[in-house]
Design a protein around this motif. Structure first.
Motif, mmCIF file in Angstrom:
data_model
loop_
_atom_site.group_PDB
_atom_site.id
_atom_site.type_symbol
_atom_site.label_atom_id
_atom_site.label_comp_id
_atom_site.label_asym_id
_atom_site.label_seq_id
_atom_site.Cartn_x
_atom_site.Cartn_y
_atom_site.Cartn_z
ATOM 1 N N VAL A 7 52.470 43.172 37.573
ATOM 2 C CA VAL A 7 53.365 42.088 37.973
ATOM 3 C C VAL A 7 53.215 41.021 36.902
ATOM 4 N N GLU A 8 54.242 40.864 36.091
ATOM 5 C CA GLU A 8 54.202 39.926 34.964
ATOM 6 C C GLU A 8 55.609 39.412 34.710
ATOM 7 N N PRO A 9 55.752 38.276 34.078
ATOM 8 C CA PRO A 9 57.092 37.776 33.776
ATOM 9 C C PRO A 9 57.860 38.776 32.916
ATOM 10 N N GLY A 10 59.051 39.122 33.366
ATOM 11 C CA GLY A 10 59.879 40.080 32.650
ATOM 12 C C GLY A 10 59.867 41.466 33.264
ATOM 13 N N ARG A 11 58.900 41.756 34.133
ATOM 14 C CA ARG A 11 58.843 43.086 34.760
ATOM 15 C C ARG A 11 60.027 43.259 35.699
ATOM 16 N N VAL A 12 60.710 44.370 35.588
ATOM 17 C CA VAL A 12 61.851 44.669 36.448
ATOM 18 C C VAL A 12 61.335 45.443 37.654
ATOM 19 N N ALA A 13 61.827 45.076 38.841
ATOM 20 C CA ALA A 13 61.380 45.711 40.075
ATOM 21 C C ALA A 13 62.578 46.043 40.953
ATOM 22 N N LEU A 14 62.374 47.002 41.828
ATOM 23 C CA LEU A 14 63.383 47.396 42.801
ATOM 24 C C LEU A 14 62.962 46.830 44.149
ATOM 25 N N VAL A 15 63.876 46.145 44.823
ATOM 26 C CA VAL A 15 63.552 45.579 46.132
ATOM 27 C C VAL A 15 63.556 46.711 47.154
ATOM 28 N N ALA A 16 62.444 46.819 47.899
ATOM 29 C CA ALA A 16 62.249 47.951 48.797
ATOM 30 C C ALA A 16 62.693 47.689 50.226
ATOM 31 N N GLU A 17 62.752 46.425 50.629
ATOM 32 C CA GLU A 17 63.135 46.133 52.007
ATOM 33 C C GLU A 17 63.803 44.772 52.099
ATOM 34 N N GLY A 18 64.438 44.547 53.212
ATOM 35 C CA GLY A 18 65.120 43.268 53.424
ATOM 36 C C GLY A 18 66.599 43.368 53.112
ATOM 37 N N SER A 19 67.248 42.224 53.049
ATOM 38 C CA SER A 19 68.700 42.204 52.825
ATOM 39 C C SER A 19 69.062 42.621 51.402
ATOM 40 N N LEU A 20 68.126 42.552 50.484
ATOM 41 C CA LEU A 20 68.393 42.910 49.080
ATOM 42 C C LEU A 20 67.943 44.332 48.742
ATOM 43 N N LYS A 21 67.654 45.132 49.739
ATOM 44 C CA LYS A 21 67.117 46.483 49.520
ATOM 45 C C LYS A 21 67.990 47.280 48.540
ATOM 46 N N GLY A 22 67.327 47.884 47.542
ATOM 47 C CA GLY A 22 68.018 48.713 46.569
ATOM 48 C C GLY A 22 68.520 47.962 45.345
ATOM 49 N N LYS A 23 68.306 46.654 45.277
ATOM 50 C CA LYS A 23 68.772 45.864 44.128
ATOM 51 C C LYS A 23 67.642 45.664 43.125
ATOM 52 N N LEU A 24 68.022 45.535 41.851
ATOM 53 C CA LEU A 24 67.057 45.292 40.793
ATOM 54 C C LEU A 24 66.863 43.795 40.592
#
Length: 167
Positions: A7-24
């Motif tokens: 987990v660092e500035p610039g790391r891209v992640a996929l949202v796993a849960e919540g209203s944003l699930k599936g978004k980068l």
């Protein structure tokens, strides 16, 4: 090295849960051990904080300074062509296939099952023929197996040829 994604500035992640699930999203700043400030200008996610256990870290990383504004993150996102890279990744393809399977009707599932059965029968037939051919050629270190002769025709015995029953 046991870990390769941090987990660092610039790391891209996929949202796993919540209203944003599936978004980068891209991590802009780490707030504390459980939360991060994220921004997703290429996927329509506004800048906000999110719990780290809601994120799946990807192999992608953008280069921008610590706590960069949204316009800088957007420029780094577009320069890296992140949306195209994500679409080409196996992870995105698997997610798309999972979504496609969830949307299938009963008839679609039946057709898929029938096609798989047909493919597996053809695959098994080819495998068996290759296995026999390899065994005859001595590929596996076995002695050469002669071709099987044609089966002999069975002849029926006449009722008179039967042995008499013991008394």
């Amino acid at each position: 090295m046991p870990f390769q994604r941090y987990v660092e500035p610039g790391r891209v992640a996929l949202v796993a849960e919540g209203s944003l699930k599936g978004k980068l999203v891209s991590v802009v700043d780490v707030i504390d051990q459980t939360r991060a400030l994220v921004d997703g200008p290429g996927s329509g996610v506004p800048r906000q904080q999110i719990r780290l256990n809601q994120l799946h870290l990807t192999k992608f990383r953008l280069k921008y300074p610590f706590t960069a504004p949204t316009r800088v993150v957007r420029k780094a996102w577009s320069d890296a062509k992140l949306n195209e890279k994500w679409a080409d990744s196996q992870w995105a393809k698997n997610l798309a296939n999972k979504e496609k399977r969830a949307d299938m009707s009963d008839f679609d599932r039946f057709k898929l099952n029938a096609a798989r059965g047909k493919r597996n029968r053809a695959r098994t037939a080819v495998f068996k023929s290759l296995k026999v051919k390899a065994a005859r050629g001595g590929v596996f270190g076995k002695r050469k197996v002669p071709k099987t002769p044609a089966k002999k025709q069975r002849t029926k015995k006449s009722p008179a040829a039967k042995k008499p029953a013991k008394k």
